[in-house]
Write an enzyme that holds these catalytic residues in place. Structure first.
Site, mmCIF file in Angstrom:
data_model
loop_
_atom_site.group_PDB
_atom_site.id
_atom_site.type_symbol
_atom_site.label_atom_id
_atom_site.label_comp_id
_atom_site.label_asym_id
_atom_site.label_seq_id
_atom_site.Cartn_x
_atom_site.Cartn_y
_atom_site.Cartn_z
ATOM 1 N N CYS A 81 45.936 24.464 8.190
ATOM 2 C CA CYS A 81 45.842 23.810 6.886
ATOM 3 C C CYS A 81 46.184 24.805 5.760
ATOM 4 C CB CYS A 81 44.465 23.178 6.721
ATOM 5 S SG CYS A 81 44.423 21.965 5.402
ATOM 6 N N HIS A 168 43.799 19.739 11.543
ATOM 7 C CA HIS A 168 42.673 20.560 12.011
ATOM 8 C C HIS A 168 42.428 20.355 13.503
ATOM 9 C CE1 HIS A 168 41.164 22.028 8.122
ATOM 10 N NE2 HIS A 168 41.741 20.942 7.647
ATOM 11 N N GLU A 170 40.425 21.831 15.321
ATOM 12 C CA GLU A 170 39.039 22.133 15.696
ATOM 13 C C GLU A 170 38.099 20.925 15.582
ATOM 14 O OE1 GLU A 170 40.657 23.194 13.102
ATOM 15 O OE2 GLU A 170 39.470 23.178 11.281
ATOM 16 N N SER A 222 8.261 32.713 14.545
ATOM 17 C CA SER A 222 7.916 31.549 13.716
ATOM 18 C C SER A 222 7.536 30.348 14.574
ATOM 19 C CB SER A 222 9.126 31.170 12.862
ATOM 20 O OG SER A 222 10.139 30.634 13.697
ATOM 21 N N GLY A 223 7.860 30.411 15.853
ATOM 22 C CA GLY A 223 7.606 29.251 16.707
ATOM 23 C C GLY A 223 8.881 28.456 16.927
ATOM 24 N N GLY A 224 9.912 28.779 16.158
ATOM 25 C CA GLY A 224 11.191 28.077 16.318
ATOM 26 C C GLY A 224 11.992 28.648 17.477
ATOM 27 N N VAL A 225 13.149 28.043 17.719
ATOM 28 C CA VAL A 225 13.995 28.451 18.842
ATOM 29 C C VAL A 225 14.433 29.918 18.695
ATOM 30 C CG1 VAL A 225 16.103 27.914 20.122
ATOM 31 C CG2 VAL A 225 14.968 26.124 18.808
ATOM 32 N N ASP A 226 14.944 30.252 17.503
ATOM 33 C CA ASP A 226 15.615 31.540 17.340
ATOM 34 C C ASP A 226 14.688 32.733 17.581
ATOM 35 O OD1 ASP A 226 17.488 29.749 16.567
ATOM 36 O OD2 ASP A 226 17.323 30.169 14.430
ATOM 37 N N SER A 227 13.527 32.708 16.932
ATOM 38 C CA SER A 227 12.672 33.884 17.089
ATOM 39 C C SER A 227 12.095 33.948 18.504
ATOM 40 C CB SER A 227 11.565 33.923 16.027
ATOM 41 O OG SER A 227 10.800 32.759 16.059
#
Ligand code: XMP
Length: 517
Positions: A81, A168, A170, A222-227
């Site tokens: 693009c 695009h 993608e 934090s209890g989230g996925v990432d940490s």
């Protein structure tokens, strides 16, 4: 490891390009479009470069330009693009505004065989989004594909090994888009498929060990996925005795969350796990505060204060600080990659005095910083983290504090926790949870009259939210099956006495945001 570099000029879909390439097993990295292409960036293993789309027009003042060196590299170049238009303009061609924007699906007529479209059938459906078009091709570039509106769609410079796509590849609406990208990455650039999660664990593990040595590492969970996944990776990579994990219960967590997090981390081998009960500290500071921004500020400041107090009393001496920062967080916060314009998410753990001090001393470890969310989920699964946590919907730092409209009390937290628990459990039971990007309940300030038994009652109105999204930047309302919605509503009003009425939020983002506050 072979890799493809993407120069980002600010398009919403740049990250998707990176994702797609990694999906077929080739490592990709995104940089600011105008970054200087130093030898540190252009290492031997860079096999090709992609120029992304942009909200700018090439003729506009301030339009981003790549380092000119990109045009004299010995590796293939693909412009998508704006990237194609940029490449054209920079080689003596011309770009001009269209009278009518070309937007959405468009069939491509392939005029001439070329390596980028190898194996792609004539008349495939592409996906367009542009208000400018190539008025004149640059010398040396052949026009090898046209859109169904007769506009230039594919360009090819055989001698310079440069390619351009107006559409695009993608986005999912582009048929064969993945094949086209794979043609570029694997056939034209010859990049080997060397990117896998096992390899990531190995390489990232070695890097962390080399950096940290035998020092302590602290991770705030934090209890989230990432940490949680970051914690799992640290525990697998380092001696668990080096790893210090701290979780702060603010009183605004979901039902059972603190217990679940603790159980999981212990299972992963955590030896130093500090569960801090800060419920009173947070809730007492929030008493009587109903302005959303004030609430966020109080919660953010309190996190900093509690962290400082608790860290000082639990860890002696110097230590590394680990964070579960993702690749998208890096891009959103504009740290060296991507574009700064689209910063929407705010993180309570970015830019705190503790993080800044550690960063200055070079004592920050970010083991997920090169991963996208779904790669983190895959990594979590490989590390043996419970599927329930790995696939958990995002949860904001301020927790239930911004899902209780108006002032926050312990009682309101309890009511919301109970109602939300029923909602989320039902989504799991009905196999709907994984279809949704984020689902939660909001306790409103509205009270309404209802009938409970023979008596009239005056209960809270609870709003249910469920959205589908790729990254939280934009979101559509989840098309909730009505039968499930009705049944969940009645389960909630039957079980949580204080709630008299349930409504479903049908606002997309934009114009609304995902959270209510
Ligand atoms: P909005 O509500 O802005 O949210 O559409 C986009 C995504 O970001 C999350 N969010 C937050 N996360 N601290 C966080 O860590 C916050 O203050 C915060 N506010 C919103 C939100 O849950 C959604 O996933």
């Amino acid at each position: 490891m072979d890799k493809i570099i993407i120069l980002d000029f600010g398009s919403q879909t740049t990250q998707l390009i990176g994702r797609r390439i990694r999906d077929f097993g080739v490592y990709s990295e995104i940089y600011h479009g105008d970054i200087e292409l130093t030898p540190e960036i252009l290492t031997e293993d860079v096999k090709g470069v992609i120029l992304s789309g942009s909200p700018y027009s090439v003729y506009e003042e301030g339009a981003p330009k790549p380092d000119r060196a990109v045009y004299s590299l010995d590796i293939p170049l693909l412009g998508i693009c704006y990237g194609f238009q940029r490449m054209t303009e920079d080689h003596g061609g011309k770009v001009a505004p269209l009278e009518k924007k070309e937007y959405g699906r468009s069939r491509i007529c392939i005029k001439e065989k070329n390596p980028l479209l190898e194996g792609i059938p004539d008349g495939f459906v592409s996906w367009m989004s542009h208000g400018d078009s190539l008025d004149r091709m640059a010398p040396g570039f052949a026009l090898v594909g046209l859109s169904e509106h007769g506009l230039p769609a594919v360009g090819y410079n055989r001698e310079k090994n440069m390619y351009g796509l107006q559409f695009h590849p993608e986005v999912t609406h582009c048929e064969r888009g993945l094949d086209i990208l794979e043609n570029f990455v694997c056939s034209i650039c010859g990049a080997n498929k060397e990117w896998s999660m096992d390899r990531y664990i190995e390489e990232e593990g070695a890097k962390i060990r080399a950096r940290v040595g035998s020092e302590k590492v602290l991770l705030l969970i934090s209890g989230g996925v990432d940490s949680t996944v970051a914690g799992g990776l640290l525990l697998k990579t380092l001696d668990p005795d080096q790893v210090y994990l701290m979780y702060i219960d603010t009183g605004m967590m979901r039902k059972g969350e603190s217990e679940e997090v603790a159980a999981n981390l212990k299972e992963l081998g955590a030896r130093h796990l500090f569960l801090i009960d800060a419920r009173d500290r947070f809730l007492s500071r929030l008493e009587g505060v109903s302005d959303p921004e004030k609430k966020r500020k109080i919660i953010g400041d309190m996190f900093i204060r509690v962290q400082e107090e608790e860290i000082n009393s639990h860890i002696a001496g110097d230590y590394f600080l680990a964070q579960g920062t993702l690749y998208t967080d890096l891009i959103e916060s504009g740290k060296g990659v991507g574009n700064k314009a689209n910063v929407i998410k705010s993180h309570h753990n970015v830019g705190t005095p503790l993080v800044e001090a550690k960063r200055e001393k070079g004592l920050i470890v970010e083991p997920l910083e090169m991963l996208y969310k779904d790669e983190v989920r895959r990594l979590g699964t490989l590390l043996g983290i419970d599927g329930k946590i790995v696939h958990r919907h995002p949860f904001p730092g301020p927790g239930l504090g911004i899902r209780i409209i108006g002032d926050v009390t312990e009682e309101k937290c309890r009511i919301l926790r109970e109602a939300d628990y029923i909602y989320i459990q039902e989504l799991h039971k009905r196999d709907l949870y994984r279809e949704i990007w984020q689902a939660f309940s909001v306790l409103t300030t509205v009270r309404s009259v209802g009938v409970a038994g023979d008596a009239r009652d005056y209960g809270y109105v609870l709003a249910l939210r469920a959205v589908v999204s790729l990254d939280g930047m934009t979101a559509d309302v989840y098309d909730f099956p009505m039968k499930d919605l009705l049944e969940i509503s009645s389960l909630i009003t039957n079980s949580v006495r204080e709630i008299g009425r349930v409504v479903y939020d049908i606002s997309s983002k934009p114009p609304a945001t995902i959270e209510w506050e």
